[in-house]
Structures are given as C-alpha cells and as structure tokens.
Design a protein around this motif. Structure first.
Motif, PDB file in Angstrom:
ATOM      1  N   SER A 120      -3.040   9.279  11.187  1.00  0.00           N
ATOM      2  CA  SER A 120      -4.399   8.847  11.386  1.00  0.00           C
ATOM      3  C   SER A 120      -4.964   8.302  12.681  1.00  0.00           C
ATOM      4  O   SER A 120      -3.978   7.875  13.231  1.00  0.00           O
ATOM      5  N   VAL A 121      -6.024   8.696  13.246  1.00  0.00           N
ATOM      6  CA  VAL A 121      -6.412   8.039  14.339  1.00  0.00           C
ATOM      7  C   VAL A 121      -7.394   7.171  14.353  1.00  0.00           C
ATOM      8  O   VAL A 121      -8.698   7.461  13.598  1.00  0.00           O
ATOM      9  N   PHE A 122      -7.256   5.861  14.374  1.00  0.00           N
ATOM     10  CA  PHE A 122      -8.038   4.708  14.186  1.00  0.00           C
ATOM     11  C   PHE A 122      -9.009   4.754  15.568  1.00  0.00           C
ATOM     12  O   PHE A 122      -8.685   4.629  16.650  1.00  0.00           O
ATOM     13  N   LEU A 123     -10.360   4.488  15.246  1.00  0.00           N
ATOM     14  CA  LEU A 123     -11.449   4.258  16.206  1.00  0.00           C
ATOM     15  C   LEU A 123     -11.796   2.814  16.469  1.00  0.00           C
ATOM     16  O   LEU A 123     -12.671   2.296  16.894  1.00  0.00           O
ATOM     17  N   SER A 124     -10.803   1.937  16.190  1.00  0.00           N
ATOM     18  CA  SER A 124     -10.758   0.382  16.491  1.00  0.00           C
ATOM     19  C   SER A 124      -9.573   0.027  17.044  1.00  0.00           C
ATOM     20  O   SER A 124      -8.344   0.601  16.976  1.00  0.00           O
ATOM     21  N   ASP A 125      -9.433  -1.055  18.269  1.00  0.00           N
ATOM     22  CA  ASP A 125      -8.322  -1.416  18.602  1.00  0.00           C
ATOM     23  C   ASP A 125      -8.212  -2.882  18.267  1.00  0.00           C
ATOM     24  O   ASP A 125      -7.368  -3.676  18.767  1.00  0.00           O
ATOM     25  N   GLU A 126      -8.888  -3.315  17.225  1.00  0.00           N
ATOM     26  CA  GLU A 126      -8.874  -4.738  16.904  1.00  0.00           C
ATOM     27  C   GLU A 126      -7.611  -4.771  16.127  1.00  0.00           C
ATOM     28  O   GLU A 126      -7.176  -3.841  15.507  1.00  0.00           O
ATOM     29  N   PRO A 127      -7.047  -6.154  16.099  1.00  0.00           N
ATOM     30  CA  PRO A 127      -6.022  -6.039  14.993  1.00  0.00           C
ATOM     31  C   PRO A 127      -6.460  -6.248  13.381  1.00  0.00           C
ATOM     32  O   PRO A 127      -7.415  -6.747  13.351  1.00  0.00           O
ATOM     33  N   TYR A 128      -5.581  -5.963  12.773  1.00  0.00           N
ATOM     34  CA  TYR A 128      -5.922  -6.251  11.259  1.00  0.00           C
ATOM     35  C   TYR A 128      -6.157  -7.631  11.023  1.00  0.00           C
ATOM     36  O   TYR A 128      -5.737  -8.343  11.604  1.00  0.00           O
ATOM     37  N   GLN A 129      -6.871  -7.984   9.965  1.00  0.00           N
ATOM     38  CA  GLN A 129      -7.295  -9.289   9.582  1.00  0.00           C
ATOM     39  C   GLN A 129      -7.220  -9.228   7.863  1.00  0.00           C
ATOM     40  O   GLN A 129      -7.737  -8.588   7.353  1.00  0.00           O
ATOM     41  N   TYR A 130      -6.324 -10.399   7.617  1.00  0.00           N
ATOM     42  CA  TYR A 130      -6.150 -10.631   6.338  1.00  0.00           C
ATOM     43  C   TYR A 130      -6.090 -12.030   5.839  1.00  0.00           C
ATOM     44  O   TYR A 130      -5.051 -12.797   6.291  1.00  0.00           O
ATOM     45  N   ASP A 131      -7.063 -12.787   5.303  1.00  0.00           N
ATOM     46  CA  ASP A 131      -6.715 -14.333   4.926  1.00  0.00           C
ATOM     47  C   ASP A 131      -6.414 -14.276   3.633  1.00  0.00           C
ATOM     48  O   ASP A 131      -7.163 -14.226   2.540  1.00  0.00           O
ATOM     49  N   ALA A 132      -5.019 -14.793   3.389  1.00  0.00           N
ATOM     50  CA  ALA A 132      -4.462 -14.684   1.989  1.00  0.00           C
ATOM     51  C   ALA A 132      -4.926 -15.738   1.194  1.00  0.00           C
ATOM     52  O   ALA A 132      -5.264 -15.376  -0.061  1.00  0.00           O
ATOM     53  N   ALA A 133      -5.492 -16.858   1.657  1.00  0.00           N
ATOM     54  CA  ALA A 133      -6.518 -17.726   0.973  1.00  0.00           C
ATOM     55  C   ALA A 133      -7.416 -17.194   0.271  1.00  0.00           C
ATOM     56  O   ALA A 133      -7.946 -17.314  -0.774  1.00  0.00           O
ATOM     57  N   ALA A 134      -8.404 -16.510   1.052  1.00  0.00           N
ATOM     58  CA  ALA A 134      -9.420 -15.751   0.310  1.00  0.00           C
ATOM     59  C   ALA A 134      -9.039 -14.823  -0.618  1.00  0.00           C
ATOM     60  O   ALA A 134      -9.672 -14.871  -1.613  1.00  0.00           O
ATOM     61  N   GLY A 135      -7.954 -14.119  -0.247  1.00  0.00           N
ATOM     62  CA  GLY A 135      -7.624 -13.171  -1.397  1.00  0.00           C
ATOM     63  C   GLY A 135      -6.947 -13.882  -2.612  1.00  0.00           C
ATOM     64  O   GLY A 135      -7.410 -13.388  -3.666  1.00  0.00           O
ATOM     65  N   ALA A 136      -6.314 -15.007  -2.196  1.00  0.00           N
ATOM     66  CA  ALA A 136      -5.697 -15.785  -3.550  1.00  0.00           C
ATOM     67  C   ALA A 136      -7.043 -16.335  -4.424  1.00  0.00           C
ATOM     68  O   ALA A 136      -7.135 -16.349  -5.668  1.00  0.00           O
ATOM     69  N   ALA A 137      -8.140 -16.868  -3.591  1.00  0.00           N
ATOM     70  CA  ALA A 137      -9.270 -17.284  -4.485  1.00  0.00           C
ATOM     71  C   ALA A 137      -9.989 -16.135  -5.301  1.00  0.00           C
ATOM     72  O   ALA A 137     -10.624 -16.464  -6.210  1.00  0.00           O
ATOM     73  N   ALA A 138      -9.835 -14.852  -4.694  1.00  0.00           N
ATOM     74  CA  ALA A 138     -10.309 -13.747  -5.609  1.00  0.00           C
ATOM     75  C   ALA A 138      -9.495 -13.459  -6.537  1.00  0.00           C
ATOM     76  O   ALA A 138      -9.558 -12.207  -7.361  1.00  0.00           O
ATOM     77  N   GLY A 139      -8.426 -13.770  -6.900  1.00  0.00           N
ATOM     78  CA  GLY A 139      -7.386 -13.571  -7.858  1.00  0.00           C
ATOM     79  C   GLY A 139      -6.318 -12.691  -7.353  1.00  0.00           C
ATOM     80  O   GLY A 139      -5.565 -12.164  -8.246  1.00  0.00           O
TER      81      GLY A 139
END
Length: 143
Positions: A120-139
């Motif tokens: 895959s060729v990604f058109l973004s050079d931003e790092p990935y982001q994932y807030d585990a607390a937000a994911g946990a709050a969503a179950g």
C-alpha cells in the motif's frame, strides 16, 4: 474449516501512517489456510481514520454498523456511508475512511490473499494514533 465468533479474534491497532482510532480483527487470514481471499473487521472509533492510500489490489467493504465517509482524494470528494452500504474499491484507486466526532463504524473488508509485490502507498506521513483509553471506553481492548 474454521468457525469462530468475530469477537473472539484478537484485535490489533492499525499502525499505518496517518491511521487514527482504528483496530482490525483478521477474521480469516493466510494462517487459517486462506489462499484466495482474506476477511477482516475494521472498527473505527469517533474521529477515526484509515488514511488515504492506494494499492494494486481491489477490495470490497460492507458497513456492518454505524456511519462514516469514504474519501476519494483524486476526485476531491467524500461519500457518506451507513449500515448496509457496500463499496467496491478497484485496484489503484486512492481511498480513505473517516468517522466524525459523533460517529463510529464497523466494516467487513474482503481482499485477495495473494497480492502484487507493491505494498500500500499511504498518502500521509503522520504517525498512527490510537488512544487505548478511548477504545476501552467504547468497549474495546488491545490484545
């Protein structure tokens, strides 16, 4: 044969450039013996994104729940999607998926198991982001 409940498949954070608040469950994968098609469930939290990218294989998406938008950067537009919508993305077509602050979505994605050597060729050079607390709050939990 493999029979498993989707919720019992380990969940991984999508760590591609520019990805935000997205996880994947590889429901059927090559270690299962799949040699033609793979099936994954993507889960986008509020303000989630799979960044615009393209690759040399097609894939199909079925929106299981929620709402989101598919981005088409080459056309400078977005298309709203909701539960029950189906999307075919041809090989080489740039695309991305995004949710807004009040949206979340679960998607079923089918892609070929054998892919051309170009990744895959990604058109973004931003790092990935994932807030585990937000994911946990969503179950959700990171496994």
């Amino acid at each position: 044969m493999k029979v498993v409940h989707a919720d019992d498949v380990p969940q991984d954070i999508v760590r591609e450039p520019g990805a935000k608040q997205v996880t994947i469950r590889r429901l059927i994968d090559t270690p299962d013996g799949a040699d033609r098609f793979l099936m994954s469930r993507f889960e986008l939290e509020p303000n989630g994104a799979t960044p615009p990218h393209y690759h040399e294989w097609e894939h199909e998406i079925y929106v299981l729940s929620g709402s989101l938008r598919v981005q088409l950067p080459s056309e400078n537009r977005e298309i709203s999607l909701r539960e029950g919508d189906v999307v075919f993305i041809p090989r080489g077509e740039a695309h991305g998926l995004v949710t807004g602050p009040d949206e979340r979505a679960w998607l079923l994605l089918v892609a070929p198991a054998e892919r051309p050597p170009v990744r895959s060729v990604f058109l973004s050079d931003e790092p990935y982001q994932y807030d585990a607390a937000a994911g946990a709050a969503a179950g959700h939990s990171e496994r």
